[in-house]
Scaffold this motif. Sequence first.
Motif: not given
Length: 68
Positions: A47-68
């Motif tokens: 997934e990382e090699q295919n660019g499918e993973l998303k990273f963030s150190s912003d807690i609000n952004k992480l919450r949004q990523l989890i809800e997707e």
Amino acid sequence: MSFSDVVEAIKSLSTEEKQEIQLLLRQYLREERREEIYENFQTARVEEQNGELKFSSDINKLRQLIEE
């Protein structure tokens, strides 16, 4: 052999034999868990090699990523 047959067979074993089975089961479970972790790692690597993973150190952004 059914599960209940196995349980009954274990009941008839000596304490020493039951302890050996317990040790073996723990070992088998550890090995299965390691394999599961390795498979998850391999999936994440692809997934990382295919660019499918998303990273963030912003807690609000992480919450949004989890809800997707």
